[in-house]
Design a protein around this motif. Structure first.
Motif, PDB file in Angstrom:
ATOM      1  N   PHE A 664       1.481  17.582  19.318  1.00 39.88           N
ATOM      2  CA  PHE A 664       0.912  17.490  18.088  1.00 39.88           C
ATOM      3  C   PHE A 664       2.019  17.663  17.104  1.00 39.88           C
ATOM      4  O   PHE A 664       2.026  18.787  16.687  1.00 39.88           O
ATOM      5  N   ASP A 665       2.418  16.549  16.508  1.00 36.90           N
ATOM      6  CA  ASP A 665       3.787  16.595  15.653  1.00 36.90           C
ATOM      7  C   ASP A 665       3.315  16.493  14.148  1.00 36.90           C
ATOM      8  O   ASP A 665       3.029  15.584  13.748  1.00 36.90           O
ATOM      9  N   LEU A 666       3.467  17.468  13.480  1.00 41.03           N
ATOM     10  CA  LEU A 666       3.740  17.577  12.075  1.00 41.03           C
ATOM     11  C   LEU A 666       4.715  17.757  11.397  1.00 41.03           C
ATOM     12  O   LEU A 666       4.835  18.674  10.333  1.00 41.03           O
ATOM     13  N   THR A 667       5.798  17.458  11.818  1.00 42.56           N
ATOM     14  CA  THR A 667       7.034  17.501  11.361  1.00 42.56           C
ATOM     15  C   THR A 667       7.224  17.040   9.935  1.00 42.56           C
ATOM     16  O   THR A 667       6.677  15.968   9.856  1.00 42.56           O
ATOM     17  N   GLY A 668       7.922  17.655   9.087  1.00 44.08           N
ATOM     18  CA  GLY A 668       7.886  17.155   7.741  1.00 44.08           C
ATOM     19  C   GLY A 668       6.863  17.530   6.731  1.00 44.08           C
ATOM     20  O   GLY A 668       7.135  17.175   5.688  1.00 44.08           O
ATOM     21  N   MET A 669       5.782  18.046   7.201  1.00 41.90           N
ATOM     22  CA  MET A 669       4.641  18.148   6.369  1.00 41.90           C
ATOM     23  C   MET A 669       4.756  19.511   5.542  1.00 41.90           C
ATOM     24  O   MET A 669       3.903  19.619   4.876  1.00 41.90           O
ATOM     25  N   GLY A 670       5.496  20.465   5.943  1.00 41.07           N
ATOM     26  CA  GLY A 670       5.616  21.679   5.430  1.00 41.07           C
ATOM     27  C   GLY A 670       4.353  22.596   5.808  1.00 41.07           C
ATOM     28  O   GLY A 670       3.661  23.108   4.601  1.00 41.07           O
ATOM     29  N   VAL A 671       3.857  22.620   6.949  1.00 45.89           N
ATOM     30  CA  VAL A 671       2.718  23.231   7.296  1.00 45.89           C
ATOM     31  C   VAL A 671       2.786  24.783   7.337  1.00 45.89           C
ATOM     32  O   VAL A 671       3.790  25.272   8.003  1.00 45.89           O
ATOM     33  N   MET A 672       2.051  25.445   6.914  1.00 47.81           N
ATOM     34  CA  MET A 672       2.164  26.883   6.753  1.00 47.81           C
ATOM     35  C   MET A 672       1.488  27.620   7.747  1.00 47.81           C
ATOM     36  O   MET A 672       1.761  28.595   8.637  1.00 47.81           O
ATOM     37  N   LYS A 673       0.312  26.883   8.305  1.00 48.77           N
ATOM     38  CA  LYS A 673      -0.745  27.457   9.282  1.00 48.77           C
ATOM     39  C   LYS A 673      -1.353  26.219   9.912  1.00 48.77           C
ATOM     40  O   LYS A 673      -1.911  25.262   9.009  1.00 48.77           O
ATOM     41  N   LEU A 674      -1.691  26.330  11.045  1.00 43.06           N
ATOM     42  CA  LEU A 674      -2.411  25.209  11.677  1.00 43.06           C
ATOM     43  C   LEU A 674      -3.327  26.050  12.626  1.00 43.06           C
ATOM     44  O   LEU A 674      -3.025  27.016  13.511  1.00 43.06           O
ATOM     45  N   SER A 675      -4.870  25.577  12.790  1.00 42.04           N
ATOM     46  CA  SER A 675      -5.798  26.182  13.554  1.00 42.04           C
ATOM     47  C   SER A 675      -6.515  25.059  14.292  1.00 42.04           C
ATOM     48  O   SER A 675      -6.806  23.989  13.603  1.00 42.04           O
ATOM     49  N   ILE A 676      -6.760  25.180  15.614  1.00 47.21           N
ATOM     50  CA  ILE A 676      -7.441  24.076  16.370  1.00 47.21           C
ATOM     51  C   ILE A 676      -8.784  24.754  16.908  1.00 47.21           C
ATOM     52  O   ILE A 676      -8.687  26.073  17.472  1.00 47.21           O
ATOM     53  N   PHE A 677      -9.931  24.162  16.519  1.00 51.88           N
ATOM     54  CA  PHE A 677     -11.038  24.328  17.200  1.00 51.88           C
ATOM     55  C   PHE A 677     -11.797  23.390  18.094  1.00 51.88           C
ATOM     56  O   PHE A 677     -11.496  22.351  18.052  1.00 51.88           O
ATOM     57  N   ASN A 678     -12.629  24.083  19.073  1.00 53.14           N
ATOM     58  CA  ASN A 678     -13.381  23.092  19.991  1.00 53.14           C
ATOM     59  C   ASN A 678     -14.380  22.682  19.157  1.00 53.14           C
ATOM     60  O   ASN A 678     -14.873  22.956  17.967  1.00 53.14           O
ATOM     61  N   ARG A 679     -15.429  21.917  19.965  1.00 51.23           N
ATOM     62  CA  ARG A 679     -16.547  21.128  19.296  1.00 51.23           C
ATOM     63  C   ARG A 679     -17.716  22.275  19.174  1.00 51.23           C
ATOM     64  O   ARG A 679     -18.633  21.703  18.455  1.00 51.23           O
ATOM     65  N   TYR A 680     -17.238  23.376  19.518  1.00 53.84           N
ATOM     66  CA  TYR A 680     -18.395  24.372  19.367  1.00 53.84           C
ATOM     67  C   TYR A 680     -17.986  25.160  18.052  1.00 53.84           C
ATOM     68  O   TYR A 680     -18.620  26.167  17.562  1.00 53.84           O
ATOM     69  N   GLY A 681     -16.791  24.762  17.645  1.00 51.84           N
ATOM     70  CA  GLY A 681     -16.413  25.742  16.195  1.00 51.84           C
ATOM     71  C   GLY A 681     -15.579  26.774  16.571  1.00 51.84           C
ATOM     72  O   GLY A 681     -15.505  27.732  15.681  1.00 51.84           O
ATOM     73  N   VAL A 682     -15.403  26.964  17.896  1.00 58.42           N
ATOM     74  CA  VAL A 682     -14.389  28.170  18.166  1.00 58.42           C
ATOM     75  C   VAL A 682     -13.105  27.973  18.199  1.00 58.42           C
ATOM     76  O   VAL A 682     -12.482  26.852  18.589  1.00 58.42           O
ATOM     77  N   GLU A 683     -12.089  28.697  17.469  1.00 54.44           N
ATOM     78  CA  GLU A 683     -10.916  28.664  17.295  1.00 54.44           C
ATOM     79  C   GLU A 683     -10.308  28.792  18.633  1.00 54.44           C
ATOM     80  O   GLU A 683     -10.177  29.877  19.394  1.00 54.44           O
ATOM     81  N   VAL A 684      -9.517  27.824  19.093  1.00 52.60           N
ATOM     82  CA  VAL A 684      -8.761  28.307  20.370  1.00 52.60           C
ATOM     83  C   VAL A 684      -7.296  28.216  20.344  1.00 52.60           C
ATOM     84  O   VAL A 684      -6.579  28.601  21.390  1.00 52.60           O
ATOM     85  N   TYR A 685      -6.801  27.882  19.050  1.00 51.21           N
ATOM     86  CA  TYR A 685      -5.359  27.940  18.778  1.00 51.21           C
ATOM     87  C   TYR A 685      -5.068  27.963  17.584  1.00 51.21           C
ATOM     88  O   TYR A 685      -5.627  27.550  16.772  1.00 51.21           O
TER      89      TYR A 685
END
Length: 729
Positions: A664-685
């Motif tokens: 999951f490539d976000l190069t160059g976008m200056g991302v300070m934080k990334l959170s990934i959630f499943n379809r139940y709204g639970v943060e998994v990463y």
């Protein structure tokens, strides 16, 4: 008259008066010493009158007087002479009518030595006599003399006699005037022979006989032993022998301790020679001789015939009586004699052969020398010796020196041997002559090479081959990595070469030049405006050897202006854009370098930009090119390009191991934080300062199942982005 009574102090003296019948009567006796008669006894008998004085008889010696009455005188019969032998025994006997027989040692003896009919005398050694009388009462017969003659024992002399076995012996005994008897033993009673000479039977062993002499009176000598000493007939041993025609023969006979005589016939009385070894005269035919042995005692053996077989002399044939050789080479001497042995000698008078055989090989001769051959037949006969002369020719001498050359060069070798032919060979034992002469020029040599030379004299004698070596020194090795150079007009060229070991590089301006224009590893040419060539060679200062020359070519080129114009199709690019490459002007001069500020990922050779590896921003891209080697002038061109993020988020990832769309490539976008959630709204990463680390795993690293997930992005500039992303495994 008187009788010494022996029992008184003084002799007792009786006086007697003669009677008419011739007897005496005693008329008185006295003890006085004056011879007066005393006493008045008278009796019959015999009396001994001791010396004294009588008025009737005057002075007297012993007397025998008889006193007795008248009677008949007895008669006696006896031999008046008796013979015996010295040391023998005799018995004297009397035949008589009388009563008493007395024997006396003399006619007037008063005292008898024996009384009896037989007087036995023993061991008589000399003649003697005895007187015998016979008495009968007072009458006595006249005395009769009996003479005993003692005859000598005869003496017999003998000598031992020696005879040879099988012969009779003549034994001789001597005893003058006596009879000689011969006996077989000292006690034998049987007489073998009577006489002075006794011839024995044939004798084969020493035998003793005994001789005795018997005198005419019957006296017998002691038996004397004599021996017939039988000497053995000597034995003689001799063998037939052989001789060679025209030679003497030595015949040897053996008879220990005896004299050996040689004869020319069985009956000859003329002795040819006396001794154990008889050397015959020179013989030309087979001849017989006879030999006998005579012992010290004179016994002679039977003559033995011995044959001397005379053999003919072998025939010797010599092929060459003069043989010529070279010093130090073998000489083969040959001779032939069918069926015979050939001996070789070092002198004509030598007796010890040097060798045996039809061929005699002589080695090591340095001077002329003669040898002699002789044929010996199986019977030992020798031919006349034949001389073979070996003439020895001296070996020539030769001198030569080796040479030293450089690899690939020829060498001139020189040898000297006055008056002789010199041959050159490639090997010590080679038979092919490379060259004949004093100077030999070799072919070009690549390695040290030896040649062999020999000198041949006019007589054909060759020296030992002498090795002559050409020492070939390896050429120095030159190494040049580049021999073709291209320079721009008006510039110089740097030429380089290296040599092995301690060798140096010499530079020449022509291929045939011998004087270098420079030495050293590098050579800088003069400024050139046209093509030029140079030559380099490696050189050894000690051996003076040069390697082959290497040609260096310098090409001179005109200068060129480069084409450096380029551009990019867009002035700015988003992260989602394809990586751009520059558009090059026609005839664009390659070989230059693209460069830009830090943050722009650009390929220096092609100018292509990798957007996702770049940071957003405006960049100046510069291309520069310059190559003096190809006479290319310096060129430079600049172009601007911008990289923007454009906030474009990808819709899915496929982390299946094929390395495509894996993250999951976000190069160059200056991302300070990334959170990934499943379809139940639970943060998994979740991750801070994210670039492209998520590939479908939870915070513990476990793979998330295929499906749709939701992201929440917080950028460094405070912006917020949300959306979904699909994991496709």
């Amino acid at each position: 008259m008187g009788k010494n009574d022996g029992g008184y102090q003084n002799d007792k003296i009786w006086n007697f008066a003669l009677t008419p019948d011739g007897g005496f009567i005693m008329v008185g006796d006295t003890n006085s010493a004056n011879g007066d008669a005393i006493g008045n006894n008278s009796f019959y008998g015999y009396y001994e009158l001791w010396p004294g004085y009588s008025e009737w008889f005057g002075t007297f010696d012993n007397w025998i007087i008889k006193l007795g009455p008248d009677c008949e005188v007895p008669q006696l019969t006896t031999a008046t002479s008796v013979d015996t032998c010295i040391g023998g025994d005799v018995t004297l006997t009397v035949a008589t009518t009388g009563q008493k027989i007395n024997w006396y040692v003399s006619a007037d003896a008063i005292t008898p030595v024996f009384t009896g009919a037989e007087l036995v005398l023993t061991n008589i050694t000399a003649d003697t006599s005895y007187w015998v009388e016979v008495s009968n009462c007072r009458c006595i017969s006249p005395r009769v003399k009996v003479a005993v003659t003692v005859n000598p024992i005869p003496v017999v002399t003998v000598n031992d006699t020696a005879v040879c076995a099988g012969n009779t012996a003549m034994l001789t005994a001597a005893s003058a005037g006596n009879t000689i008897n011969w006996y077989s033993s000292e006690t034998a009673t049987a007489v073998l022979f009577t006489g002075e000479e006794y011839s024995t039977p044939e004798l084969f062993a020493t035998t003793s006989y005994w001789a005795e002499a018997v005198s005419p009176e019957g006296c017998t000598s002691q038996r004397v032993e004599t021996s017939a000493v039988v000497n053995a007939v000597p034995l003689i041993t001799v063998q037939d022998t052989m001789s060679c025609l025209g030679n003497t023969a030595v015949i040897t006979a053996i008879s220990e301790g005896n004299t050996i005589n040689w004869y020319n016939s069985a009956t000859s009385t003329e002795i040819l020679y006396t001794g154990s070894e008889f050397t015959t005269p020179i013989l030309s035919t087979t001849t017989n001789y006879w030999v006998e042995a005579v012992s010290p005692q004179g016994c002679v053996s039977a003559r033995t015939e011995v044959a001397v077989t005379v053999n003919t002399l072998p025939l010797l044939t010599v092929a060459d009586t003069v043989i010529t050789i070279c010093e130090g080479t073998p000489a083969v001497l040959s001779a032939a004699s069918a069926g015979n042995t050939i001996n070789w000698y070092g002198s004509e008078t030598a007796t010890q052969p040097l060798a045996t055989g039809n061929e005699f090989i002589v080695t090591g001769l340095s001077v002329n020398r003669s040898y002699w051959a002789e044929a010996i037949s199986p019977e030992g006969c020798a031919s006349a010796k034949a001389e073979i002369m070996v003439e020895v020719n001296a070996l020539p001498t030769i001198s030569a020196q080796g040479a030293a050359v450089c690899e690939g060069s020829i060498a001139t070798l020189t040898a000297f041997s006055a008056g002789n032919t010199i041959n050159w060979y490639i090997a010590q034992n080679d038979t092919a002559i490379l060259f004949s002469g004093t100077e030999f020029i070799t072919p070009p040599l690549q390695e040290s090479t030896s040649y062999w030379i020999e000198a041949i004299s006019p007589e054909g004698c060759a020296t030992a081959r002498t090795q002559v070596t050409v020492t070939v020194t390896a050429l120095p090795v030159i190494t040049a990595s580049n021999t073709d150079f291209s320079i721009c007009s008006g510039t110089t060229a740097l030429l380089s070469a290296t040599a092995n070991g301690s060798n140096i590089i010499a530079w020449f301006d022509s291929e045939t030049a011998t004087t270098p224009i420079a030495t050293g590893t590098d050579y800088i040419t003069p400024v050139l405006t046209e093509e030029a060539s140079y030559w380099a060679s490696a050189y050894n200062q000690q051996t003076q050897c040069f390697s082959g020359k290497v040609r260096f070519t310098v090409s001179v080129n005109n200068n060129v202006v480069p084409v450096v114009t380029f551009s990019y199709q867009q002035s700015s690019y988003c992260y989602s854009s394809n990586d751009p490459s520059p558009v090059l002007a026609a005839g664009f001069t390659q070989g230059g370098t693209f460069s830009s500020a830090e943050g722009l990922a650009i390929d220096a050779a092609t100018g292509s930009i990798t957007i996702r590896d770049s940071q957003p921003g405006d960049y100046l891209v510069v291309y520069q090119v310059s190559n003096p080697d190809i006479c290319l002038d310096y060129g430079r061109f600049e172009a601007h390009v911008a990289i923007e993020s454009c906030d474009v988020v990808q819709r899915g990832i496929s982390p299946n191991g094929d390395q495509f769309n894996h993250y999951f490539d976000l190069t160059g976008m200056g991302v300070m934080k990334l959170s990934i959630f499943n379809r139940y709204g639970v943060e998994v990463y979740n991750a801070s300062n994210y670039v492209k680390e998520w590939q479908g795993q939870d915070n513990k690293g476990n793979e998330l199942p295929t499906g749709t997930y939701f992201y929440a992005i917080t950028k460094n500039n405070g912006g917020q982005l949300t959306g979904w992303v699909y994991i496709n495994r």
